[in-house]
Structures are given as structure tokens and as C-alpha cells.
Design an enzyme around this catalytic site. Structure first.
Site, PDB file in Angstrom:
ATOM      1  N   ASP A 104       0.828  -1.077  -0.180  1.00 57.49           N
ATOM      2  CA  ASP A 104      -0.021  -0.132   0.178  1.00 57.49           C
ATOM      3  C   ASP A 104       0.961   1.355  -0.133  1.00 57.49           C
ATOM      4  O   ASP A 104       2.015   1.098  -0.318  1.00 57.49           O
ATOM      5  CB  ASP A 104      -0.930  -0.044   1.134  1.00 57.49           C
ATOM      6  N   CYS A 155       2.757  -3.364   4.116  1.00 60.17           N
ATOM      7  CA  CYS A 155       1.932  -2.235   4.623  1.00 60.17           C
ATOM      8  C   CYS A 155       2.462  -1.632   5.891  1.00 60.17           C
ATOM      9  O   CYS A 155       3.515  -1.882   6.064  1.00 60.17           O
ATOM     10  CB  CYS A 155       0.385  -2.608   4.779  1.00 60.17           C
ATOM     11  N   THR A 201       1.917  -2.060   8.928  1.00 58.24           N
ATOM     12  CA  THR A 201       2.400  -3.118   9.910  1.00 58.24           C
ATOM     13  C   THR A 201       2.521  -4.486   9.601  1.00 58.24           C
ATOM     14  O   THR A 201       3.282  -5.149  10.097  1.00 58.24           O
ATOM     15  CB  THR A 201       1.364  -3.008  11.219  1.00 58.24           C
ATOM     16  N   MET A 219      -2.323  -6.612   5.681  1.00 56.90           N
ATOM     17  CA  MET A 219      -2.170  -7.219   4.577  1.00 56.90           C
ATOM     18  C   MET A 219      -2.184  -8.631   4.938  1.00 56.90           C
ATOM     19  O   MET A 219      -2.785  -9.650   4.036  1.00 56.90           O
ATOM     20  CB  MET A 219      -0.736  -7.200   3.967  1.00 56.90           C
ATOM     21  N   HIS A 221       7.680 -24.732   8.581  1.00 51.54           N
ATOM     22  CA  HIS A 221       6.792 -25.431   9.250  1.00 51.54           C
ATOM     23  C   HIS A 221       5.286 -25.184   8.889  1.00 51.54           C
ATOM     24  O   HIS A 221       4.665 -26.158   8.960  1.00 51.54           O
ATOM     25  CB  HIS A 221       6.807 -24.910  10.771  1.00 51.54           C
ATOM     26  N   HIS A 245       4.056 -31.410  10.701  1.00 48.85           N
ATOM     27  CA  HIS A 245       4.059 -30.284   9.989  1.00 48.85           C
ATOM     28  C   HIS A 245       2.910 -30.175   8.953  1.00 48.85           C
ATOM     29  O   HIS A 245       2.131 -29.445   8.673  1.00 48.85           O
ATOM     30  CB  HIS A 245       5.246 -29.615   9.678  1.00 48.85           C
TER      31      HIS A 245
END
Length: 142
Positions: free
Chosen positions: A8, A65, A67, A71, A98, A131
Site C-alpha cells: 500500500d 503495509c 504494520t 495485509m 513448518h 507439520h
């Protein structure tokens, strides 16, 4: 390997740094924007990138973005996407190994970005049964 990248308005500078890293390390990179500092909705760019992963046009994605949180939330709404919001090289590596993440999301102030991207792109998915079982459970939630 073809890598998609999207951001963004708050992720422009970090995107430029990541794109330079990708090109310098011989990765093919597809930029889904934005290329402006004008305010945009991060969701639109997450969807563009994730749809290209689902369609097979790119292998992995990097979202940026302010933080990384918005997203990652948006990306994880797309069936088949496993996006991890990462802050460290270790998180990027474990997300790939994992959780078999096909997308990572980072915030604009992420440091050590080259090592984070390298860890995400070069760490192989685990063949460990536990996993695989867990990721299959996640995918069955869709």
C-alpha cells in the site's frame, strides 16, 4: 522462482529495497503496486497478489503495509493462501518450513529485510509428518 510483491502507500520505500534485493539475487519479480504515496486500500493489493499465486502465475509473495497486519489478514481470506506476518529471519524461515507459507507480510519499518526475504525464499517446506498434518488441518478449514 517468480516472486510477487505488493504494497500500500506506506510500503513504497521498503518495496524498492526488496525489489533491488530480488533482482540482485536473480529472482524474477512481479510488482502488483502501488507505486504511489497516495492513500490506497491494502486489501486490493493483497488480493491481486494472492490471486496470482492461486492461479500459478507466481510462486511466492511478499506483502508490505504499515504494520504487515492488515495485509496478512486480507491475504489469509483467500483460499489456498498461507500468509505469515513476520518480523525476523527466524520467523520467515519457520513460516516456510513448518507452516508452508506461500506469502509473507512485513511492516514498513522492518529491519534486516534482506535476511528475512532470503530465509523465506530459500527455506524448504518440511517433510516432517507433524507439520504436514497441521498444515492440512489449516487448509481443511477453508
Amino acid at each position: 522462482m517468480k516472486i510477487g510483491i505488493a504494497n500500500d502507500h506506506r510500503g513504497l520505500l521498503l518495496k524498492e529495497k526488496i525489489v533491488d534485493y530480488l533482482h540482485n539475487n536473480n529472482y524474477s519479480c512481479v510488482d502488483f503496486g502501488t507505486n504511489s504515496s497516495e492513500s490506497v486500500d491494502y486489501v486490493d493489493y493483497a488480493v491481486k497478489l494472492c490471486n496470482e499465486i492461486i492461479s500459478g502465475n507466481i510462486n511466492k509473495g511478499i506483502l508490505i503495509c504499515g504494520t504487515g497486519i492488515g495485509m496478512s489478514i486480507a491475504a489469509n481470506k483467500i483460499k489456498g493462501i498461507r500468509c505469515a506476518r513476520v518480523c525476523t529471519k527466524e520467523e520467515a524461515s519457520l513460516a516456510s518450513e513448518h507452516n508452508m507459507a506461500n506469502v509473507i507480510a512485513v511492516g514498513e519499518n522492518t529491519t534486516d529485510i534482506e535476511n528475512i526475504v532470503e530465509a523465506f525464499l530459500t527455506t524448504k517446506h518440511s517433510n516432517d509428518e507433524r507439520h504436514i498434518r497441521r498444515v492440512n488441518k489449516i487448509m481443511n478449514l477453508e
